[in-house]
Write an enzyme that holds these catalytic residues in place. Sequence first.
Site, mmCIF file in Angstrom:
data_model
loop_
_atom_site.group_PDB
_atom_site.id
_atom_site.type_symbol
_atom_site.label_atom_id
_atom_site.label_comp_id
_atom_site.label_asym_id
_atom_site.label_seq_id
_atom_site.Cartn_x
_atom_site.Cartn_y
_atom_site.Cartn_z
ATOM 1 C CG HIS A 131 -29.396 6.215 52.526
ATOM 2 N ND1 HIS A 131 -30.186 6.016 53.630
ATOM 3 C CD2 HIS A 131 -28.156 5.752 52.875
ATOM 4 C CE1 HIS A 131 -29.475 5.467 54.595
ATOM 5 N NE2 HIS A 131 -28.227 5.299 54.165
ATOM 6 C CG ASP A 150 -33.333 5.805 58.040
ATOM 7 O OD1 ASP A 150 -32.822 6.711 57.345
ATOM 8 O OD2 ASP A 150 -34.071 6.032 59.023
#
Length: 506
Positions: free
Chosen positions: A477, A481
Amino acid sequence: MTTEVRVPTLGESVSEATVATWFKKPGDSVAVDEMLCELETDKVTVEVPSPVAGKLAELVAAEGDTVGVDALLATIAEEGNAGPEETKPRAEPDPKPAKEEAAQTVDIMVPTLGESVTEATVSTWFKKSGDTVQADEMLCELETDKVSVEVPAPAAGVLGEILAKEGDTVQANGKLAVMTRGGEGQAHSADEGTPETTEKPGGMGGKDVEDAPSAKKMMAEKGVSRDAVTGSGKDGRVMKEDVMKALAGTAPSAAQNAPAQPAQQRAPVAAKDADREERVKMTRLRQTIAKRLKDSQNTAAMLTTYNEVDMTEVMALRNEYKDLFLKKHGVKLGFMSFFTKACVHALSEVPEVNAEIDGTDVVYKNFVHMGIAAGTPSGLVVPVIRDADAMSFATIEKSIAEMGAKARDGKLSMAEMQGGTFTISNGGVYGSLMSSPILNPPQSGILGMHKIQDRPMAINGQVVIRPMMYLALSYDHRIVDGKGAVTFLVRVKEALEDPRRLLMDL
């Protein structure tokens, strides 16, 4: 006095190499273990060090020449070693000078272990001091962080002192043992006396056939008798998969009773239970797997997103063309080539999933080196299919089959497991319905495939039975995204549910 520089043992089934580069020229001074040249085989690059100090006298094999095992590469004029050598015949008159000169001491060295690998652990010695060995007969097996490395005898002779015992850690190019090469009854090189040429006519050959070290190790660990295993290798040689077949077919209890790895943190154990436990040291490969997986969790901001795919169209397309595909390309059409193609297609749209973090930079890869996770008896390995984005279905299937066979036999080199940009893991072959795969650092994404299961689905207002598979994308992450991860997985789903989109690049 001159010393010959010969081609070292290149590995099992590798019989020749190409001289890539000479680092020295005739007349240059060389030190002991200084690199003289580099050889290239089909699988690895082999450096040839100088066995003595002196001056390089003659280059017998030029750059670009193809040379066989034990072939003469060059000669070195030694410096400062003539005195001791000349005193030997003076001290004891030799009635058989030719045979004495034929006996030579050869160092058994740690072979090249691969890029960035500096040490290994001596796992198993198959011979002991004083044993007679044939050229290319396996002497011992080393374990690195990634692969097992077999060390064969460079020539026929007698094994002398073993310097590195089982369990010892040895450095790259370190000395393992010494052996006497040549002499009475012994051939001077692999060409003069291989197991095939020295075996007596009419013999059964069982004593002269060296089983694969990985097979020997597994038979010892599982308590399987050699007589219970049918060898499928050359001259009846037992391979690791032969032992696995024997375990599955005739000795299931041995597989079920395999010793479990001890946990890192142990609760107190009752005395009566402690007597029934067995403690087994983790292999270097298993230790490395554990470390890398934990490092991945500690380093990356790992998250997993899920979806499901209807495999109806892929299965129909595969059933329609699998026979023609096999006939034309000589390889079976599997699901992995479809998933690889679908991932390549999705990575082009969401390039951050194919990228990696380097400090404060993001490195985008304009190519796809696809890692294919494979479970082996020794642990999980991830061979890499390079430039998968430029491959056809047939080339992908052939590459996966080749790498899979190497993984099962423990023959993968370090180079074949490095440089991946994205990984696919197929837990479905073991029956997994749903899982969250762990990232293979420094990669930013890994796709988990699962079991295909018939499930009722609502299609156009009606309930129908469809072959469904859950997909899982674990991603970092920090760089990917949620929108990018979901988009990637949706594109994979769309490509598999309508394979024609792959042809249209949609």
